[in-house]
Design an enzyme around this catalytic site. Sequence first.
Site, PDB file in Angstrom:
ATOM      1  N   TYR A 111       0.891  -1.174   0.000  1.00 32.20           N
ATOM      2  CA  TYR A 111       0.000   0.000   0.000  1.00 32.20           C
ATOM      3  C   TYR A 111       0.923   1.215   0.000  1.00 32.20           C
ATOM      4  O   TYR A 111       0.855   2.055   0.871  1.00 32.20           O
ATOM      5  CB  TYR A 111      -0.842  -0.093   1.285  1.00 32.20           C
ATOM      6  CG  TYR A 111      -2.030   0.797   1.430  1.00 32.20           C
ATOM      7  CD1 TYR A 111      -3.021   0.865   0.451  1.00 32.20           C
ATOM      8  CD2 TYR A 111      -2.219   1.546   2.595  1.00 32.20           C
ATOM      9  CE1 TYR A 111      -4.146   1.655   0.644  1.00 32.20           C
ATOM     10  CE2 TYR A 111      -3.335   2.329   2.789  1.00 32.20           C
ATOM     11  CZ  TYR A 111      -4.301   2.385   1.806  1.00 32.20           C
ATOM     12  OH  TYR A 111      -5.418   3.156   1.998  1.00 32.20           O
ATOM     13  N   GLU A 181      -6.936  -2.181  -9.396  1.00 32.37           N
ATOM     14  CA  GLU A 181      -5.829  -1.467  -8.770  1.00 32.37           C
ATOM     15  C   GLU A 181      -4.625  -1.651  -9.691  1.00 32.37           C
ATOM     16  O   GLU A 181      -4.168  -2.775  -9.912  1.00 32.37           O
ATOM     17  CB  GLU A 181      -5.548  -1.997  -7.360  1.00 32.37           C
ATOM     18  CG  GLU A 181      -6.722  -1.746  -6.419  1.00 32.37           C
ATOM     19  CD  GLU A 181      -6.396  -1.893  -4.940  1.00 32.37           C
ATOM     20  OE1 GLU A 181      -5.480  -2.678  -4.599  1.00 32.37           O
ATOM     21  OE2 GLU A 181      -7.064  -1.217  -4.130  1.00 32.37           O
ATOM     22  N   ASP A 215      -4.854  -5.697  -9.315  1.00 28.39           N
ATOM     23  CA  ASP A 215      -5.435  -6.287  -8.111  1.00 28.39           C
ATOM     24  C   ASP A 215      -6.932  -5.959  -8.076  1.00 28.39           C
ATOM     25  O   ASP A 215      -7.362  -5.006  -7.442  1.00 28.39           O
ATOM     26  CB  ASP A 215      -4.702  -5.714  -6.883  1.00 28.39           C
ATOM     27  CG  ASP A 215      -5.286  -6.195  -5.574  1.00 28.39           C
ATOM     28  OD1 ASP A 215      -5.902  -7.268  -5.562  1.00 28.39           O
ATOM     29  OD2 ASP A 215      -5.117  -5.482  -4.556  1.00 28.39           O
ATOM     30  N   ARG A 219     -15.290  -3.471  -3.886  1.00 31.36           N
ATOM     31  CA  ARG A 219     -15.238  -2.487  -2.798  1.00 31.36           C
ATOM     32  C   ARG A 219     -16.352  -2.648  -1.777  1.00 31.36           C
ATOM     33  O   ARG A 219     -16.153  -2.345  -0.594  1.00 31.36           O
ATOM     34  CB  ARG A 219     -15.278  -1.071  -3.379  1.00 31.36           C
ATOM     35  CG  ARG A 219     -14.139  -0.727  -4.315  1.00 31.36           C
ATOM     36  CD  ARG A 219     -12.784  -0.852  -3.645  1.00 31.36           C
ATOM     37  NE  ARG A 219     -11.709  -0.482  -4.570  1.00 31.36           N
ATOM     38  CZ  ARG A 219     -10.423  -0.665  -4.321  1.00 31.36           C
ATOM     39  NH1 ARG A 219     -10.040  -1.222  -3.175  1.00 31.36           N
ATOM     40  NH2 ARG A 219      -9.515  -0.307  -5.201  1.00 31.36           N
ATOM     41  N   GLN A 222     -15.311  -5.668   0.294  1.00 32.13           N
ATOM     42  CA  GLN A 222     -14.143  -5.252   1.081  1.00 32.13           C
ATOM     43  C   GLN A 222     -14.553  -4.335   2.228  1.00 32.13           C
ATOM     44  O   GLN A 222     -14.090  -4.486   3.364  1.00 32.13           O
ATOM     45  CB  GLN A 222     -13.164  -4.529   0.152  1.00 32.13           C
ATOM     46  CG  GLN A 222     -11.861  -4.073   0.816  1.00 32.13           C
ATOM     47  CD  GLN A 222     -10.997  -3.228  -0.133  1.00 32.13           C
ATOM     48  OE1 GLN A 222     -11.349  -3.010  -1.298  1.00 32.13           O
ATOM     49  NE2 GLN A 222      -9.880  -2.747   0.371  1.00 32.13           N
ATOM     50  N   LYS A 235     -10.794  -9.243  -2.318  1.00 31.48           N
ATOM     51  CA  LYS A 235      -9.560  -9.209  -3.108  1.00 31.48           C
ATOM     52  C   LYS A 235      -9.188 -10.580  -3.672  1.00 31.48           C
ATOM     53  O   LYS A 235      -8.518 -10.666  -4.705  1.00 31.48           O
ATOM     54  CB  LYS A 235      -8.394  -8.767  -2.217  1.00 31.48           C
ATOM     55  CG  LYS A 235      -8.534  -7.385  -1.634  1.00 31.48           C
ATOM     56  CD  LYS A 235      -8.096  -6.354  -2.635  1.00 31.48           C
ATOM     57  CE  LYS A 235      -7.922  -5.002  -1.982  1.00 31.48           C
ATOM     58  NZ  LYS A 235      -7.412  -4.022  -2.952  1.00 31.48           N
ATOM     59  N   THR A 239      -6.343 -11.919  -9.046  1.00 35.26           N
ATOM     60  CA  THR A 239      -5.346 -10.866  -9.247  1.00 35.26           C
ATOM     61  C   THR A 239      -4.666 -11.188 -10.573  1.00 35.26           C
ATOM     62  O   THR A 239      -4.184 -12.309 -10.757  1.00 35.26           O
ATOM     63  CB  THR A 239      -4.290 -10.869  -8.115  1.00 35.26           C
ATOM     64  OG1 THR A 239      -4.963 -10.757  -6.855  1.00 35.26           O
ATOM     65  CG2 THR A 239      -3.296  -9.731  -8.275  1.00 35.26           C
ATOM     66  N   GLU A 340     -10.954   5.787  -6.673  1.00 36.96           N
ATOM     67  CA  GLU A 340     -10.450   7.155  -6.594  1.00 36.96           C
ATOM     68  C   GLU A 340     -10.912   7.997  -7.781  1.00 36.96           C
ATOM     69  O   GLU A 340     -11.279   9.155  -7.621  1.00 36.96           O
ATOM     70  CB  GLU A 340      -8.916   7.144  -6.562  1.00 36.96           C
ATOM     71  CG  GLU A 340      -8.309   6.537  -5.317  1.00 36.96           C
ATOM     72  CD  GLU A 340      -6.836   6.199  -5.536  1.00 36.96           C
ATOM     73  OE1 GLU A 340      -6.553   5.065  -5.988  1.00 36.96           O
ATOM     74  OE2 GLU A 340      -5.990   7.062  -5.283  1.00 36.96           O
TER      75      GLU A 340
HETATM   76 MN    MN Z   1      -3.852  -3.832  -4.071  1.00 37.42          MN
END
Ligand code: MN
Length: 392
Positions: A111, A181, A215, A219, A222, A235, A239, A340
């Site tokens: 992160y 991600e 990734d 949401r 999560q 998650k 991936t 984002e």
């Molecule tokens: Mn990630």
Amino acid sequence: MTDLLRIEIADDSLFGPENLPYGVFAPAAGDFRAGVRIGDSVVDLAVLLDDSTFAQPTLNAFLAQGPGRWREVRDRVRDGVTGEITAAAVHSVDSVRLKLPVTIGDYVDFYASIDHATNLGRLLRPDGEPLLPNWRHLPVGYHGRSGTVVVSGTEIARPTGQRRTPSGTPDFGPTKRLDIEAELGFVIGVGSELGERIPTEEFAEHVFGVALVNDWSARDIQGWEYQPLGPFLGKSFATSMAAWVTPLAALREARVPLPGQDPEPLPYLRERESWGLDLDLAVRWNGELVATPPYRRMYWSPAQMLAHLTVNGASTRPGDLYASGTISGPERDQRGSFMELSWGGSESVAVNGEKRTFLEDGDEVVITATAPGADGRRIGLGEVGGRILPAR
Ligand code: MN
């Protein structure tokens, strides 16, 4: 008699002789084996080098041989692909099947972007400090699910689970907030024993190279499950990883200092020479460029992440993967997740004239990256892409 040829490489190719990423491919008729990408061709290493290490469907055995051998093979491959080469070793990249290049024992996700962590902090905890107190002291991470790391191009079924709702109690169904991600993954070549640490200055003795990672993240799943133990089913469903691993040796020109760390980290996290990397990513959503995250902005370096990953004596093995976490920059169009870009779903993103927030069934996301190469040229990383299928 052996047919010889010369591989044509366009002057502006992102896969010139200074790049030479490794992958595992199968020709139209044949088994999976190791290859190197050059221009629009894939070179069969078992044939080129007459070495059975490369006749396996994974790079792990080669990676375990260590940096001296990595250099030797890279030199021989560069000589081989720029001169006359046996035609039996050369395949068009469009004609081959690609699989996951390494067998991944353990997968960790960090992160490490201060812009991403700040954005997520503002979205998830609007009344608090965006960064939690530990963030500037250690590279925050979690252990992911190596068994669901899939090669670029693999279709991703929309996951189902318990979803957070505004009422505070969950409902159940396919995620409504499926996200990406954009990350950079680091592939370990030489592992470390239980109880041993990998200091920052030994990063390049252990890490073989890099590959783009997506990734995928649900949401709403999560957001309901992650406290207090962190990411889980939101998650672990998939991936994606690029099919090509770019060796660190190809990224010499891309090395840059980190943007700066305050406070100075503890001694085990300090670097003598920084492993910041000047990579420019591009995120395309159904073909439309929606973000250009800059890797050079990352707060923690990959050498620091590896030092932290092993500081408690946790062992590592050839083929292990650790990823940077979402790469975001300070500008809106530099954000490496749709969480984002859409500011938690409150702002729409223009995708081919449609207003979008999170992923819909049938959507495709492709992430690419380039980096400075020798003589002012640029090199490319292998892309990581995937399309969303309806929930099962
Ligand atoms: Mn990630």
